[in-house]
Design a protein around this motif. Structure first.
Motif, PDB file in Angstrom:
ATOM      1  N   UNK A   1       0.840  -1.168   0.000  1.00 57.31           N
ATOM      2  CA  UNK A   1       0.000   0.000   0.000  1.00 57.31           C
ATOM      3  C   UNK A   1       0.885   1.230   0.000  1.00 57.31           C
ATOM      4  N   UNK A   2       0.942   1.886  -1.114  1.00 49.14           N
ATOM      5  CA  UNK A   2       1.880   2.990  -1.274  1.00 49.14           C
ATOM      6  C   UNK A   2       1.565   4.191  -0.396  1.00 49.14           C
ATOM      7  N   UNK A   3       0.313   4.397  -0.022  1.00 50.74           N
ATOM      8  CA  UNK A   3      -0.046   5.576   0.770  1.00 50.74           C
ATOM      9  C   UNK A   3       0.415   5.449   2.215  1.00 50.74           C
ATOM     10  N   UNK A   4       0.537   4.232   2.708  1.00 51.46           N
ATOM     11  CA  UNK A   4       0.862   3.999   4.098  1.00 51.46           C
ATOM     12  C   UNK A   4       2.239   3.369   4.231  1.00 51.46           C
ATOM     13  N   UNK A   5       2.964   3.784   5.274  1.00 57.64           N
ATOM     14  CA  UNK A   5       4.292   3.212   5.470  1.00 57.64           C
ATOM     15  C   UNK A   5       4.364   2.274   6.670  1.00 57.64           C
ATOM     16  N   UNK A   6       3.253   2.126   7.389  1.00 57.52           N
ATOM     17  CA  UNK A   6       3.240   1.206   8.524  1.00 57.52           C
ATOM     18  C   UNK A   6       1.823   0.740   8.812  1.00 57.52           C
ATOM     19  N   UNK A   7       1.733  -0.335   9.575  1.00 57.16           N
ATOM     20  CA  UNK A   7       0.433  -0.855   9.991  1.00 57.16           C
ATOM     21  C   UNK A   7      -0.284   0.187  10.834  1.00 57.16           C
ATOM     22  N   UNK A   8       0.459   0.854  11.712  1.00 59.55           N
ATOM     23  CA  UNK A   8      -0.169   1.885  12.550  1.00 59.55           C
ATOM     24  C   UNK A   8      -0.791   2.996  11.708  1.00 59.55           C
ATOM     25  N   UNK A   9      -0.152   3.368  10.623  1.00 59.32           N
ATOM     26  CA  UNK A   9      -0.715   4.398   9.738  1.00 59.32           C
ATOM     27  C   UNK A   9      -2.027   3.915   9.115  1.00 59.32           C
ATOM     28  N   UNK A  57      -8.402  -1.860  19.541  1.00 60.16           N
ATOM     29  CA  UNK A  57      -7.987  -3.151  20.085  1.00 60.16           C
ATOM     30  C   UNK A  57      -6.995  -3.838  19.157  1.00 60.16           C
ATOM     31  N   UNK A  58      -7.197  -3.694  17.860  1.00 68.85           N
ATOM     32  CA  UNK A  58      -6.263  -4.266  16.889  1.00 68.85           C
ATOM     33  C   UNK A  58      -4.896  -3.608  17.047  1.00 68.85           C
ATOM     34  N   UNK A  59      -4.883  -2.303  17.279  1.00 67.97           N
ATOM     35  CA  UNK A  59      -3.602  -1.611  17.509  1.00 67.97           C
ATOM     36  C   UNK A  59      -2.879  -2.169  18.733  1.00 67.97           C
ATOM     37  N   UNK A  60      -3.663  -2.690  19.682  1.00 70.36           N
ATOM     38  CA  UNK A  60      -3.068  -3.265  20.898  1.00 70.36           C
ATOM     39  C   UNK A  60      -2.779  -4.761  20.747  1.00 70.36           C
ATOM     40  N   UNK A  61      -2.961  -5.295  19.548  1.00 68.34           N
ATOM     41  CA  UNK A  61      -2.565  -6.673  19.300  1.00 68.34           C
ATOM     42  C   UNK A  61      -3.676  -7.669  19.051  1.00 68.34           C
ATOM     43  N   UNK A  62      -4.917  -7.258  19.229  1.00 71.86           N
ATOM     44  CA  UNK A  62      -6.025  -8.177  18.987  1.00 71.86           C
ATOM     45  C   UNK A  62      -6.262  -8.304  17.483  1.00 71.86           C
ATOM     46  N   UNK A  63      -6.739  -9.453  17.074  1.00 79.13           N
ATOM     47  CA  UNK A  63      -7.110  -9.612  15.666  1.00 79.13           C
ATOM     48  C   UNK A  63      -8.608  -9.895  15.586  1.00 79.13           C
ATOM     49  N   UNK A  64      -9.193  -9.503  14.492  1.00 82.33           N
ATOM     50  CA  UNK A  64     -10.597  -9.781  14.219  1.00 82.33           C
ATOM     51  C   UNK A  64     -10.646 -10.738  13.054  1.00 82.33           C
ATOM     52  N   UNK A  65     -11.554 -11.679  13.112  1.00 79.32           N
ATOM     53  CA  UNK A  65     -11.692 -12.612  12.006  1.00 79.32           C
ATOM     54  C   UNK A  65     -13.070 -12.468  11.397  1.00 79.32           C
ATOM     55  N   UNK A  66     -13.129 -12.487  10.078  1.00 80.58           N
ATOM     56  CA  UNK A  66     -14.433 -12.380   9.426  1.00 80.58           C
ATOM     57  C   UNK A  66     -15.249 -13.644   9.649  1.00 80.58           C
ATOM     58  N   UNK A  67     -16.541 -13.475   9.599  1.00 80.04           N
ATOM     59  CA  UNK A  67     -17.456 -14.600   9.704  1.00 80.04           C
ATOM     60  C   UNK A  67     -17.423 -15.389   8.400  1.00 80.04           C
ATOM     61  N   UNK A  68     -17.706 -16.662   8.497  1.00 80.71           N
ATOM     62  CA  UNK A  68     -17.769 -17.493   7.290  1.00 80.71           C
ATOM     63  C   UNK A  68     -19.036 -17.202   6.490  1.00 80.71           C
TER      64      UNK A  68
END
Length: 148
Positions: A1-9, A57-68
């Motif tokens: 993703x060229x617009x962003x240089x990090x996950x935090x961005x 929460x994702x920024x603090x390390x949690x992940x979200x998973x999509x529903x099937x």
């Protein structure tokens, strides 16, 4: 993703979009004369703040998973034109504005998922896209029931 240089961005960008959406619905609600319309718009704002919280929460390390389960798309938002925002707008107008916003939010999260290149982040954005799709579906059903 060229617009962003990090996950935090990327996450900060998504968080800012949710804050903007919550502010939009809150401001619109304050302009409504009908209490039930105000209440519905404030509920939309709360949903957007819920997304912001999930992203934090994702920024603090949690992940979200999509529903099937795939979210149904009635495609009503594809055929209605969003009305101009005004204090005297009808419920139908408010629904069309909200449908269009939720559709754009869905598309944003799908694009972020498709381009981020990080599996856990991709799943998070897919999960958020599904939530936006659920909101859009609720709005489309409401529009179908109350307007069409």
């Amino acid at each position: 993703m060229s617009k962003f240089s990090s996950v935090d961005e990327i996450l900060d960008f998504a968080i800012s979009r949710e804050e903007e959406a919550a502010a939009f619905y809150t401001n619109l609600a304050q302009r409504m004369g009908k209490p039930w319309m105000k209440e519905a718009l404030l509920a939309f704002a709360d949903q957007e703040l819920g997304h912001k919280d999930k992203l934090m929460q994702v920024k603090r390390g949690k992940t979200l998973e999509p529903s099937a389960d795939k979210v149904k798309d009635l495609k009503i938002a594809d055929y209605v034109v969003a009305a101009p925002v005004s204090p005297d707008m009808t419920y139908a107008d408010a629904l069309t504005v909200a449908m269009q916003r939720e559709k754009k939010a869905f598309m944003l999260y799908q694009r972020l998922a498709d381009t981020c290149g990080i599996d856990s982040l991709k799943q998070t954005f897919e999960a958020l896209a599904q939530e936006e799709a659920k909101h859009k579906l609720w709005l489309e059903v409401e529009y179908d029931d109350k307007v069409l």
